[in-house]
Design a protein around this motif. Structure first.
Motif, PDB file in Angstrom:
ATOM      1  N   GLY A 115      -0.374   4.653   2.361  1.00 49.94           N
ATOM      2  CA  GLY A 115       0.185   3.852   3.443  1.00 49.94           C
ATOM      3  C   GLY A 115       0.189   2.354   3.214  1.00 49.94           C
ATOM      4  O   GLY A 115       0.695   1.606   4.032  1.00 49.94           O
ATOM      5  N   HIS A 116      -0.370   1.894   2.098  1.00 51.15           N
ATOM      6  CA  HIS A 116      -0.397   0.451   1.850  1.00 51.15           C
ATOM      7  C   HIS A 116       0.256   0.142   0.493  1.00 51.15           C
ATOM      8  O   HIS A 116      -0.241   0.576  -0.548  1.00 51.15           O
ATOM      9  CB  HIS A 116      -1.831  -0.077   1.860  1.00 51.15           C
ATOM     10  N   ARG A 117       1.350  -0.579   0.514  1.00 52.62           N
ATOM     11  CA  ARG A 117       2.048  -0.929  -0.721  1.00 52.62           C
ATOM     12  C   ARG A 117       1.154  -1.762  -1.640  1.00 52.62           C
ATOM     13  O   ARG A 117       1.222  -1.631  -2.864  1.00 52.62           O
ATOM     14  CB  ARG A 117       3.324  -1.705  -0.393  1.00 52.62           C
ATOM     15  N   SER A 118       0.310  -2.604  -1.053  1.00 49.08           N
ATOM     16  CA  SER A 118      -0.563  -3.456  -1.861  1.00 49.08           C
ATOM     17  C   SER A 118      -1.546  -2.625  -2.686  1.00 49.08           C
ATOM     18  O   SER A 118      -1.892  -2.993  -3.808  1.00 49.08           O
ATOM     19  CB  SER A 118      -1.332  -4.424  -0.964  1.00 49.08           C
ATOM     20  N   VAL A 119      -1.980  -1.497  -2.118  1.00 53.34           N
ATOM     21  CA  VAL A 119      -2.908  -0.617  -2.844  1.00 53.34           C
ATOM     22  C   VAL A 119      -2.219  -0.026  -4.070  1.00 53.34           C
ATOM     23  O   VAL A 119      -2.800   0.045  -5.159  1.00 53.34           O
ATOM     24  CB  VAL A 119      -3.423   0.511  -1.928  1.00 53.34           C
ATOM     25  N   LEU A 120      -0.973   0.388  -3.908  1.00 52.67           N
ATOM     26  CA  LEU A 120      -0.214   0.958  -5.025  1.00 52.67           C
ATOM     27  C   LEU A 120       0.000  -0.091  -6.112  1.00 52.67           C
ATOM     28  O   LEU A 120      -0.101   0.196  -7.311  1.00 52.67           O
ATOM     29  CB  LEU A 120       1.132   1.491  -4.528  1.00 52.67           C
ATOM     30  N   THR A 121       0.303  -1.311  -5.683  1.00 51.05           N
ATOM     31  CA  THR A 121       0.513  -2.402  -6.638  1.00 51.05           C
ATOM     32  C   THR A 121      -0.757  -2.672  -7.436  1.00 51.05           C
ATOM     33  O   THR A 121      -0.715  -2.845  -8.652  1.00 51.05           O
ATOM     34  CB  THR A 121       0.952  -3.687  -5.910  1.00 51.05           C
ATOM     35  N   GLU A 122      -1.895  -2.678  -6.745  1.00 54.59           N
ATOM     36  CA  GLU A 122      -3.170  -2.921  -7.412  1.00 54.59           C
ATOM     37  C   GLU A 122      -3.489  -1.813  -8.411  1.00 54.59           C
ATOM     38  O   GLU A 122      -3.986  -2.075  -9.508  1.00 54.59           O
ATOM     39  CB  GLU A 122      -4.287  -3.028  -6.378  1.00 54.59           C
TER      40      GLU A 122
END
Length: 203
Positions: free
Chosen positions: A13-20
């Motif tokens: 649910g968090h795009r930032s997590v995927l990016t990290e």
């Protein structure tokens, strides 16, 4: 024996997590299927790319997740259009005793008679769908085109009886055709028509 791929659960649910995850060398994925609820996971991108190169996309892998081992096959893969790197993976958990439907590449072998005579080889369909147990999934289905002449075709009906696998595609699915080359007379006619058009346009 399948290759072991280490996996870890991930947040959703968090795009930032995927990016990290991608920045530290992991690729987001999900596993679902036989006795397995849909579970978001992440795996080491470099290690899995090595597995793909060595074993192929249809190989069975053993996902090791929280001490549990899950036999799975790659069901879908998304890649970055610019870099070609893995962006997301879907794994299908399987029962090794049950057959499943899987798309397998068609690999042509032999030197076609028609191609040697100037014909042009076409592959309208580059995959066939098989029903096969996970441990028996082939890397590809080979088709010998040595005897194929200009104007000749090979369809699923031509390989079904000699294949050791159950092919689910219809008999009329075209796999290979050898079309006739453009003969000199036709080529000259095209050049002549183009020249006439050019002259008319210049007037």
């Amino acid at each position: 024996m399948s290759t072991v791929v280490h996996a870890k659960k991930r947040e959703v649910g968090h795009r930032s997590v995927l990016t990290e995850l991608r920045q530290v060398g992991f690729v987001p994925a999900v596993v679902y299927g036989c006795k397995t609820e849909s579970t978001p996971i992440a795996i080491n991108a470099r290690d899995y790319e090595k597995t793909l190169r060595e074993d192929g996309k249809n190989s069975v892998v053993t996902l090791e997740l929280d001490g549990k081992k899950i036999n799975a096959v790659l069901n879908a893969a998304q890649k970055c259009a610019l870099k070609g790197t893995l962006v997301h993976l879907d794994f299908l958990a399987v029962n090794m005793s049950d057959a499943l439907e899987v798309s397998v590449p068609v690999s042509i072998t032999g030197d076609s008679v028609g191609v040697r005579e100037g014909g042009v080889l076409h592959q309208p369909n580059r995959e066939v769908i098989l029903k096969v147990k996970p441990s028996d999934i082939p890397e590809s289905i080979e088709i010998d085109i040595s005897a194929l002449e200009i104007g000749g075709t090979l369809a699923v009906s031509d390989i079904r009886s000699v294949s050791t696998f159950k092919i689910l595609d219809t008999d009329d699915l075209l796999l290979v055709t050898i079309s006739a080359p453009i003969v000199e007379a036709e080529s000259a006619k095209v050049d002549e028509e183009a020249s006439i058009e050019a002259n008319n346009a210049a007037k």
